[in-house]
Write a protein that holds these residues in place. Structure first.
Motif, PDB file in Angstrom:
ATOM      1  N   LYS A   8       7.348 -37.833  28.768  1.00  0.00           N
ATOM      2  CA  LYS A   8       8.430 -37.346  29.706  1.00  0.00           C
ATOM      3  C   LYS A   8       9.042 -35.992  29.129  1.00  0.00           C
ATOM      4  CE  LYS A   8      13.130 -38.439  30.918  1.00  0.00           C
ATOM      5  NZ  LYS A   8      14.384 -38.371  30.205  1.00  0.00           N
ATOM      6  N   ASP A   9       9.035 -35.847  27.955  1.00  0.00           N
ATOM      7  CA  ASP A   9       9.164 -34.529  27.333  1.00  0.00           C
ATOM      8  C   ASP A   9       8.212 -33.437  27.732  1.00  0.00           C
ATOM      9  OD1 ASP A   9      11.742 -35.444  26.401  1.00  0.00           O
ATOM     10  OD2 ASP A   9      10.989 -35.362  24.090  1.00  0.00           O
ATOM     11  N   ILE A  10       7.095 -33.689  27.642  1.00  0.00           N
ATOM     12  CA  ILE A  10       6.166 -32.760  28.166  1.00  0.00           C
ATOM     13  C   ILE A  10       6.237 -32.381  29.516  1.00  0.00           C
ATOM     14  CG2 ILE A  10       3.497 -32.503  28.436  1.00  0.00           C
ATOM     15  CD1 ILE A  10       3.206 -33.675  25.778  1.00  0.00           C
ATOM     16  N   GLU A  11       6.298 -33.560  30.351  1.00  0.00           N
ATOM     17  CA  GLU A  11       6.603 -33.124  32.003  1.00  0.00           C
ATOM     18  C   GLU A  11       7.711 -32.237  32.089  1.00  0.00           C
ATOM     19  OE1 GLU A  11       6.113 -37.064  33.770  1.00  0.00           O
ATOM     20  OE2 GLU A  11       3.863 -37.331  32.938  1.00  0.00           O
ATOM     21  N   GLU A  12       8.928 -32.510  31.541  1.00  0.00           N
ATOM     22  CA  GLU A  12      10.049 -31.661  31.533  1.00  0.00           C
ATOM     23  C   GLU A  12       9.853 -30.271  31.126  1.00  0.00           C
ATOM     24  OE1 GLU A  12      13.307 -33.689  29.911  1.00  0.00           O
ATOM     25  OE2 GLU A  12      13.498 -35.186  31.324  1.00  0.00           O
ATOM     26  N   GLN A  13       9.139 -29.968  30.035  1.00  0.00           N
ATOM     27  CA  GLN A  13       9.092 -28.780  29.422  1.00  0.00           C
ATOM     28  C   GLN A  13       7.890 -28.063  30.130  1.00  0.00           C
ATOM     29  OE1 GLN A  13       9.226 -28.752  24.968  1.00  0.00           O
ATOM     30  NE2 GLN A  13       9.785 -30.611  25.131  1.00  0.00           N
ATOM     31  N   LEU A  14       6.793 -28.691  30.260  1.00  0.00           N
ATOM     32  CA  LEU A  14       5.408 -27.997  30.601  1.00  0.00           C
ATOM     33  C   LEU A  14       5.119 -28.103  32.073  1.00  0.00           C
ATOM     34  CD1 LEU A  14       3.785 -28.102  27.343  1.00  0.00           C
ATOM     35  CD2 LEU A  14       5.276 -26.117  28.153  1.00  0.00           C
ATOM     36  N   VAL A  15       5.008 -29.355  32.483  1.00  0.00           N
ATOM     37  CA  VAL A  15       4.071 -29.644  33.760  1.00  0.00           C
ATOM     38  C   VAL A  15       4.951 -30.824  34.539  1.00  0.00           C
ATOM     39  CG1 VAL A  15       1.939 -29.397  32.669  1.00  0.00           C
ATOM     40  CG2 VAL A  15       3.096 -31.434  32.091  1.00  0.00           C
ATOM     41  N   PRO A  16       5.915 -30.417  35.294  1.00  0.00           N
ATOM     42  CA  PRO A  16       6.748 -30.999  36.019  1.00  0.00           C
ATOM     43  C   PRO A  16       5.693 -31.641  37.210  1.00  0.00           C
ATOM     44  CG  PRO A  16       6.979 -28.743  36.533  1.00  0.00           C
ATOM     45  CD  PRO A  16       6.134 -28.760  35.561  1.00  0.00           C
ATOM     46  N   PRO A  17       5.924 -33.172  37.290  1.00  0.00           N
ATOM     47  CA  PRO A  17       4.855 -33.949  38.204  1.00  0.00           C
ATOM     48  C   PRO A  17       5.043 -33.316  39.764  1.00  0.00           C
ATOM     49  CG  PRO A  17       6.320 -35.450  36.735  1.00  0.00           C
ATOM     50  CD  PRO A  17       6.683 -34.027  36.634  1.00  0.00           C
ATOM     51  N   HIS A  52      -5.986 -22.329  25.384  1.00  0.00           N
ATOM     52  CA  HIS A  52      -5.405 -22.128  24.059  1.00  0.00           C
ATOM     53  C   HIS A  52      -4.413 -23.454  23.991  1.00  0.00           C
ATOM     54  CE1 HIS A  52      -2.840 -20.841  27.452  1.00  0.00           C
ATOM     55  NE2 HIS A  52      -1.748 -21.378  26.687  1.00  0.00           N
ATOM     56  N   GLY A  53      -3.581 -23.512  22.813  1.00  0.00           N
ATOM     57  CA  GLY A  53      -2.572 -24.646  22.642  1.00  0.00           C
ATOM     58  C   GLY A  53      -1.467 -23.853  21.873  1.00  0.00           C
ATOM     59  N   ALA A  54      -0.306 -24.480  22.267  1.00  0.00           N
ATOM     60  CA  ALA A  54       1.017 -24.144  21.646  1.00  0.00           C
ATOM     61  C   ALA A  54       1.860 -25.327  21.360  1.00  0.00           C
ATOM     62  CB  ALA A  54       1.745 -22.995  22.521  1.00  0.00           C
ATOM     63  N   PRO A  55       2.351 -25.114  20.140  1.00  0.00           N
ATOM     64  CA  PRO A  55       3.026 -26.437  19.759  1.00  0.00           C
ATOM     65  C   PRO A  55       4.509 -26.757  20.822  1.00  0.00           C
ATOM     66  CG  PRO A  55       3.726 -24.608  18.097  1.00  0.00           C
ATOM     67  CD  PRO A  55       2.738 -24.031  19.265  1.00  0.00           C
ATOM     68  N   VAL A  56       4.674 -28.060  21.104  1.00  0.00           N
ATOM     69  CA  VAL A  56       5.770 -28.491  21.988  1.00  0.00           C
ATOM     70  C   VAL A  56       6.488 -29.551  21.272  1.00  0.00           C
ATOM     71  CG1 VAL A  56       6.139 -29.752  24.201  1.00  0.00           C
ATOM     72  CG2 VAL A  56       4.422 -28.069  24.130  1.00  0.00           C
ATOM     73  N   SER A  92      -3.824 -29.070  24.495  1.00  0.00           N
ATOM     74  CA  SER A  92      -4.595 -27.932  25.017  1.00  0.00           C
ATOM     75  C   SER A  92      -4.273 -27.441  26.323  1.00  0.00           C
ATOM     76  CB  SER A  92      -6.017 -28.001  24.855  1.00  0.00           C
ATOM     77  OG  SER A  92      -6.450 -29.293  25.643  1.00  0.00           O
ATOM     78  N   GLU A  93      -4.028 -26.095  26.845  1.00  0.00           N
ATOM     79  CA  GLU A  93      -3.845 -25.589  28.052  1.00  0.00           C
ATOM     80  C   GLU A  93      -4.764 -24.674  28.671  1.00  0.00           C
ATOM     81  OE1 GLU A  93      -0.094 -22.654  29.225  1.00  0.00           O
ATOM     82  OE2 GLU A  93       0.360 -24.344  27.796  1.00  0.00           O
ATOM     83  N   GLN A  94      -5.059 -24.716  29.917  1.00  0.00           N
ATOM     84  CA  GLN A  94      -6.020 -23.689  30.784  1.00  0.00           C
ATOM     85  C   GLN A  94      -4.995 -23.061  31.505  1.00  0.00           C
ATOM     86  OE1 GLN A  94      -9.576 -24.764  32.788  1.00  0.00           O
ATOM     87  NE2 GLN A  94      -8.119 -24.249  34.448  1.00  0.00           N
TER      88      GLN A  94
END
Length: 184
Positions: free
Chosen positions: A33-42, A121-125, A137-139
């Motif tokens: 849920k935190d990742i979706e809120e911060q980085l990848v909204p559904p 790349h990747g960045a801490p979340v 990991s992010e593209q």
């Protein structure tokens, strides 16, 4: 090569399932849920839950609707308004010859333009509201690549920049797919 300050559109993000549970400190559901809120909204990303990872991919309909208009606006603000001449005109011309997200990613993968290239790349979340961090990991399709950078504490600056950029491009859903990072 060094490190560069980059701004781009996140086209995919992968998170290992093992990291989402974070050794019992945070539940898998809370971390996701935190990742979706911060980085990848559904609303912007397709979600594929695999056995060992969760994969978020930018939705094709969002990309088709907003990719070209967003890049045109971004290039105008980033390069033309401040008089910074780059290869954005050539990059935009090449982007306009493509017709869907996979073609835009393939073009970026060629790394033919400073103002349009692919970065993995990747960045801490932070997840779980604690000092619990994971590194997905992010593209990202890079739209701005600036100088060599060396900073130790850049997260607050990046959050500020990202919030500012999102306000400027509030009419676009893709604002929530933006990523600011330093290459490794």
């Amino acid at each position: 090569m060094g490190q560069f300050l980059c701004i781009g559109i996140r086209t995919a993000l992968r998170v290992k399932r093992k990291g989402l549970g974070h050794w019992g400190l945070v539940t898998y559901e809370k971390a996701k849920k935190d990742i979706e809120e911060q980085l990848v909204p559904p609303s912007l990303y397709e979600i594929e839950e695999r056995e060992d990872e969760v994969v978020y991919t930018l939705k094709e309909d969002v990309a088709k609707e907003e990719f070209i208009p967003f890049i045109k606006e971004f290039y105008k603000d980033r390069y033309e308004k401040i008089g910074h001449d780059c290869d954005q005109d050539e990059a935009l011309k090449a982007v306009l010859e493509c017709h869907d997200l996979s073609q835009w990613i393939d073009l970026a993968r060629k790394n033919s333009f400073e103002s349009y290239q692919l970065s993995n790349h990747g960045a801490p979340v932070s997840v779980g509201g604690r000092d619990t961090w994971i590194r997905p990991s992010e593209q990202t399709i890079v739209l701005s690549l600036t100088g060599k950078v060396w900073m130790e504490c850049y997260l607050p600056l990046f959050l500020y920049l990202l919030d500012t950029i999102k306000l400027r491009y509030s009419q676009f859903k893709l604002k929530d797919a933006l990523s600011i990072f330093i290459t490794e």
